[in-house]
Design an enzyme around this catalytic site. Structure first.
Site, PDB file in Angstrom:
ATOM      1  N   LYS B  92       0.801  -1.229   0.000  1.00 35.08           N
ATOM      2  CA  LYS B  92       0.000   0.000   0.000  1.00 35.08           C
ATOM      3  C   LYS B  92       0.837   1.284   0.000  1.00 35.08           C
ATOM      4  CE  LYS B  92      -4.261  -1.751   0.124  1.00 35.08           C
ATOM      5  NZ  LYS B  92      -5.151  -1.608  -1.065  1.00 35.08           N
ATOM      6  N   GLU B 114      -9.872   5.502   3.278  1.00 37.57           N
ATOM      7  CA  GLU B 114     -10.672   4.388   3.761  1.00 37.57           C
ATOM      8  C   GLU B 114      -9.713   3.241   4.015  1.00 37.57           C
ATOM      9  OE1 GLU B 114     -10.001   4.855   0.655  1.00 37.57           O
ATOM     10  OE2 GLU B 114      -9.383   2.837   0.079  1.00 37.57           O
ATOM     11  N   SER B 381       1.775  -9.655  -0.958  1.00 36.85           N
ATOM     12  CA  SER B 381       1.402  -8.245  -0.836  1.00 36.85           C
ATOM     13  C   SER B 381       1.503  -7.674   0.574  1.00 36.85           C
ATOM     14  CB  SER B 381      -0.014  -8.054  -1.369  1.00 36.85           C
ATOM     15  OG  SER B 381      -0.898  -8.941  -0.708  1.00 36.85           O
TER      16      SER B 381
END
Lengths: 256, 401
Positions: B92, B114, B381
């Protein structure tokens, strides 16, 4: 010619009132809508409950969630509109987020709307840029289509919205979502001015954050109507249909 | 393929994408698009982002060959692109740093985000701390409970975490609340959207910021691992880590691309988040894409043990790749994902996030089909620290039986 625009063109200040379809039940929402029309609103904005209403504040979201829990289905919408338009002359605009219309089929939805006697549709999350099919079918059927213009809209976008709207342009009074606010934003005058500048003949109504008789009067000094929603839902929740009627009467008192 | 799929930009990917948002947001989206376009071609911006990748995030991330795990995958080589080793523990951060720099360029002092699993929220709070921005993170109340560690991290980093109690109280509703905030405060606030969904330019821009994953991995495969992989695999919720690793390989016709969605209780149940398998095209959160919805267009609640994949929508580029047949999407159940999480932990000493474990479970199924001599590049990830409570509960229950 647009029935909605005609209603806003008659002399005197105007009030456009919102109520959610199916809240708390379908029959009750029809009775509430008819009562609002009989108590003095000039145009009815009948809202379609939707699972993800990003332009609405908590009051309306909670009400529409309840409508969905109580079994509201799109096919009931048209029956409800038919019932309302058979009992009152007030023009009815359906306010709906776009995905329910897409899933129903844009052309099919428009035909059902027209057949039920609705004047047209307000689309809070559809900008004219994405509205090709709706523009075409609403022309074909002569339905009103109300797009939104906001304080951040460029002159060019405000002009496009003004030219493509029919019935009126929904001027967003302030940056934000629906719900009563104490001070109506000065920004509203600017939004209305851009619309007037683009087309002096186009009708324009101001919504978001309007909840008092004084605000309704003030807005009508420079616009063709005021749009009120959340406070009607709140009144209904507090005192049922009688409280709703008296809130409408309170807001239209002295509008000439 | 004659045309380059990599060259595709928004607002539309085939019939998917667009800007289905209130007019109130259009000026902000126009400003963001213009700022992003200018930044993309500005060497100073690219240099600043590259420097942050190198000296803050710790890029390039390495590729680890998982030989013991591969013994369970039918003889395929398993290669892990280690986005879990990035600062903040997931992919991210790649997108967050890019968008935070854009927020600075636009003169916006407040960012909102969010988050589902909390990884994007933590990355956003981190960037806000680094750049001195105010940060508010919207998180479904259900997710604040199952990802409590990440809530604490965000607070420690100085962000305000707002639990969202409307609707399903998960990622979908967190996005609704963030959009409401943005409509209200658009002049001062940048909405730092964390996935490749949402209105244009987000799907294209977030993809571009994450494409560093695939760009590095493709080069590493060619240089260090003997050539391009047979297949690339990633988990898909909104789809940011998947697009990030897919994008560099889109025009490599011989590399198959696999996305693994959350199947929750199972693909034969109605409690899942398998949007691309079971959804229909519709509009949610500003874009036209596949969507879990009923016949009236009401969004249907998704279900997954993984907060980050528990989303009834998906990015429009994935919908396009699915319809083109360029990428293939399958469902992985909670149970399959948790088994893969434990297997990866015990064979390789790497504890993956539950989201990531869906891609690992997918590779376990894929390996035997692709056969001996094949290789699967998996986007690892995120790391699983945040999931220890969920995992302890899950395996504790199983062991007690």
């Amino acid at each position: 010619m647009s029935r909605t625009a005609n209603a806003l063109a008659t002399p005197g200040a105007k009030l456009i009132g919102y109520f959610p379809a199916g809240y708390p039940t379908l029959d009750a929402s029809v009775e509430a809508a008819v009562a609002m029309c009989e108590s003095g609103i000039d145009v009815l904005e009948f809202g379609v409950p939707y699972s993800d209403p990003v332009m609405d504040g908590l009051v309306i979201q909670h009400a529409t969630e309840e409508a969905l829990r109580n079994g509201f289905k799109l096919k009931n919408l048209f029956d409800a509109v038919r019932e309302i338009t058979s009992r009152v002359q007030t023009p009815v605009l359906v306010m709906t987020y776009w995905n329910p219309v897409l899933q129903f089929g844009v052309a099919e939805f428009a035909r059902e709307l027209a057949a039920s006697g609705a004047a047209g549709m307000i689309t809070p999350d559809l900008i004219p840029d994405e509205a090709a099919e709706w523009l075409r079918i609403s022309d074909e059927l002569g339905l009103d289509r109300v797009f939104l213009s906001t304080p951040t809209s460029s002159d060019q976008r405000a002009a496009t919205t003004t030219n493509l709207s029919r019935g009126f342009v929904y001027a967003v009074s302030t940056m934000g979502i629906t719900g009563a606010r104490e001070d109506l934003d000065k920004l509203a005058r600017g939004v209305v001015a851009k619309i007037r500048n683009a087309d002096p003949e186009q009708k324009v109504a101001v919504g978001i954050g309007i909840s008092t008789n004084e605000q309704v009067k003030e807005v009508n000094e420079y616009a063709d109507g005021a749009i009120v929603g959340s406070v009607f839902v709140t009144s209904y929740q507090e005192g049922g249909i009688e409280a709703l009627k008296s809130k409408v009467r309170e807001l239209v008192a002295g509008l000439n | 393929m004659s045309e380059s799929l990599r060259a595709q930009t928004g607002p539309y990917f085939g019939e998917f994408g667009g800007r289905f948002v209130p007019e109130s947001l259009i000026a902000a989206l126009d400003e963001l698009e213009a700022t992003y376009k200018a930044a993309k071609s500005d060497p100073a911006f690219r240099a600043e982002l590259a420097e942050l990748h190198k000296n803050y995030t710790g890029r390039p991330s390495i590729i680890t060959e998982a030989k013991r795990f591969a013994e369970h995958a039918g003889g395929a080589r398993i290669l892990l692109k280690r986005e879990d080793l990035n600062h903040t523990g997931s992919h991210k951060i790649n997108n967050v740093l890019g968008q935070a720099l854009l927020a600075k360029r636009m003169g916006k002092k407040r960012i909102i985000a969010e988050t589902g699993a909390g990884q994007h929220g933590v990355a956003s709070a981190t960037a806000a701390a680094l750049f001195g921005l105010e940060c508010v993170v919207y998180m479904g109340q259900v997710d604040t409970e199952r990802q409590a560690l990440n809530v604490a991290r965000m607070k420690l980093l100085g962000a305000e975490v707002v639990p969202v109690t409307t609707g399903s109280k998960t990622l979908k509703d967190a996005i609704n609340e963030a959009l409401r905030d943005w409509v209200t405060n658009v002049d001062t606030t940048h909405y730092l959207l964390g996935t490749v969904a949402g209105p244009h330019p987000f799907p294209e821009m977030v993809r571009d910021f994450h494409s560093v994953i695939g760009n590095e991995a493709r080069e590493q495969m060619l240089r260090d691992f003997g050539g391009l992989p047979t297949a690339v695999a990633a988990c898909v919720g909104g789809g940011s880590n998947a697009i990030g690793i897919f994008h560099a390989f889109l025009d490599d016709e011989n590399v198959r691309l696999f996305g693994f969605e959350a199947a929750g209780d199972g693909m034969d149940t109605d409690r899942h988040a398998a949007t691309l398998n079971y959804g229909k095209p519709g509009v949610l959160h500003g874009a036209r894409s596949y969507l879990l919805q009923d016949e009236d267009g009401q969004t249907v609640e998704s279900h997954s043990i993984s907060a980050g994949l528990d989303y009834p929508g998906v990015g429009p580029e994935h919908s396009w790749l699915k319809d083109l047949g360029r990428a293939e999407y399958f469902g992985i159940s909670d149970a399959e994902a948790m088994d893969a999480l434990r297997l990866m932990s015990r064979t390789e000493g790497i504890i993956p996030a539950i989201e990531t474990a869906h891609a690992l479970a997918g590779a376990l199924k894929l390996g035997p089909q692709l056969g001996e001599g094949s290789s699967i590049l998996i986007n690892l990830s995120g790391r699983g620290d945040k999931d220890m409570e969920t995992a302890a509960k899950y395996f504790g229950l199983l062991d007690a039986k």
